[in-house]
Design a protein around this motif. Sequence first.
Motif, PDB file in Angstrom:
ATOM      1  N   GLU A 111      39.754 -77.930  23.776  1.00  0.00           N
ATOM      2  CA  GLU A 111      38.478 -78.636  23.670  1.00  0.00           C
ATOM      3  C   GLU A 111      37.634 -78.299  24.886  1.00  0.00           C
ATOM      4  N   LEU A 112      36.347 -78.108  24.678  1.00  0.00           N
ATOM      5  CA  LEU A 112      35.423 -77.848  25.786  1.00  0.00           C
ATOM      6  C   LEU A 112      34.109 -78.536  25.465  1.00  0.00           C
ATOM      7  N   GLU A 171      39.343 -71.520   8.600  1.00  0.00           N
ATOM      8  CA  GLU A 171      39.809 -72.720   9.300  1.00  0.00           C
ATOM      9  C   GLU A 171      39.053 -72.956  10.607  1.00  0.00           C
ATOM     10  N   GLU A 172      38.218 -71.982  11.009  1.00  0.00           N
ATOM     11  CA  GLU A 172      37.667 -72.093  12.360  1.00  0.00           C
ATOM     12  C   GLU A 172      36.585 -73.167  12.446  1.00  0.00           C
ATOM     13  N   ARG A 173      36.342 -73.543  13.683  1.00  0.00           N
ATOM     14  CA  ARG A 173      35.538 -74.705  14.034  1.00  0.00           C
ATOM     15  C   ARG A 173      34.163 -74.779  13.371  1.00  0.00           C
ATOM     16  N   TYR A 174      33.443 -73.640  13.282  1.00  0.00           N
ATOM     17  CA  TYR A 174      32.055 -73.700  12.794  1.00  0.00           C
ATOM     18  C   TYR A 174      31.949 -73.413  11.299  1.00  0.00           C
ATOM     19  N   GLU A 175      33.087 -73.193  10.646  1.00  0.00           N
ATOM     20  CA  GLU A 175      33.037 -72.747   9.252  1.00  0.00           C
ATOM     21  C   GLU A 175      32.907 -73.933   8.296  1.00  0.00           C
ATOM     22  N   LYS A 176      31.769 -74.623   8.443  1.00  0.00           N
ATOM     23  CA  LYS A 176      31.502 -75.806   7.616  1.00  0.00           C
ATOM     24  C   LYS A 176      30.091 -75.668   7.070  1.00  0.00           C
ATOM     25  N   ASP A 236      38.433 -67.866  21.877  1.00  0.00           N
ATOM     26  CA  ASP A 236      39.307 -67.812  20.689  1.00  0.00           C
ATOM     27  C   ASP A 236      40.089 -69.114  20.537  1.00  0.00           C
ATOM     28  N   SER A 237      40.614 -69.586  21.659  1.00  0.00           N
ATOM     29  CA  SER A 237      41.403 -70.819  21.622  1.00  0.00           C
ATOM     30  C   SER A 237      40.522 -72.011  21.202  1.00  0.00           C
ATOM     31  N   TYR A 238      39.280 -72.018  21.680  1.00  0.00           N
ATOM     32  CA  TYR A 238      38.340 -73.083  21.294  1.00  0.00           C
ATOM     33  C   TYR A 238      38.011 -73.003  19.806  1.00  0.00           C
ATOM     34  N   LEU A 239      37.719 -71.784  19.324  1.00  0.00           N
ATOM     35  CA  LEU A 239      37.320 -71.636  17.907  1.00  0.00           C
ATOM     36  C   LEU A 239      38.460 -72.040  16.974  1.00  0.00           C
ATOM     37  N   ARG A 240      39.700 -71.807  17.431  1.00  0.00           N
ATOM     38  CA  ARG A 240      40.833 -72.176  16.577  1.00  0.00           C
ATOM     39  C   ARG A 240      41.293 -73.624  16.838  1.00  0.00           C
ATOM     40  N   SER A 241      40.449 -74.372  17.557  1.00  0.00           N
ATOM     41  CA  SER A 241      40.690 -75.789  17.873  1.00  0.00           C
ATOM     42  C   SER A 241      41.991 -76.006  18.633  1.00  0.00           C
ATOM     43  N   GLN A 242      42.379 -75.008  19.408  1.00  0.00           N
ATOM     44  CA  GLN A 242      43.567 -75.181  20.241  1.00  0.00           C
ATOM     45  C   GLN A 242      43.204 -75.705  21.616  1.00  0.00           C
TER      46      GLN A 242
END
Length: 221
Positions: free
Chosen positions: A59-60, A144-149, A51-57
Amino acid sequence: MRGAFIVVEGLDRSGKTTQVANLQAKLESSGTPVKLFKFPDRTTAIGQMIDSYLRSQSELDDQAIHLLFSANRWELATSIESLLEQGTTVVCDRYAFSGVAFSAAKGLPLEWCRAPDSGLPAPDLTIFFDISPEAARARGGYGEERYEKEQLQRRVRELFDVLASEFDDERWVTVDAGRSKEEVAGEVWKYAAALVGKVSPQVDKLWVPALQGRIMYSMKL
Ligand code: DGP
């Protein structure tokens, strides 16, 4: 009779979550015991890292987050299998196919992506919600999440097509998710109702490699 294992897959904003809840309610009212799972399950310790990664909080590395997504499925695999064996139908919002499609869309090799999920309980049926990234965006835009492009979603859709081509029509069906909620719900129900009560006694394993080095899908061990 064991429960049926139904997975719903698709791009972001394809309407999976609404339809999965609807399917759960219909199964319950038809007297079928049912349990809903959603991956990633953000409630577990691993899920919180995802969850923290997806919300860009946080990095991995791509490889590390891929393995966490897979571990998140494995930590619930025994529960899924036990429920199925006890006669409960399991409906799952995303599964290993998202795991492969999203990570391979970022550039990781597809077979590398598949390996950690091989051996998971295999769905009896995967219902793929097909929608163009443009139509998905028109539904109110990606979040806003990481893959939503849009560009990434387009590549994810191509990879889902590759994965779909490995299954026959009994294991994988594609639903046009660009239609009304009622039309989509009707088609999902048609597939689910045809499956429940008719699954083979054994739960298969997903993507288990055969001896010849060829990948056999859903092969019984
Ligand atoms: P959702 O909670 O269904 O909106 O999914 C969150 C996001 O994570 C969505 O953009 C799809 C992506 N996703 C879901 N499962 C996996 C996975 O196993 N691996 C990767 N890399 N991405 C995933």
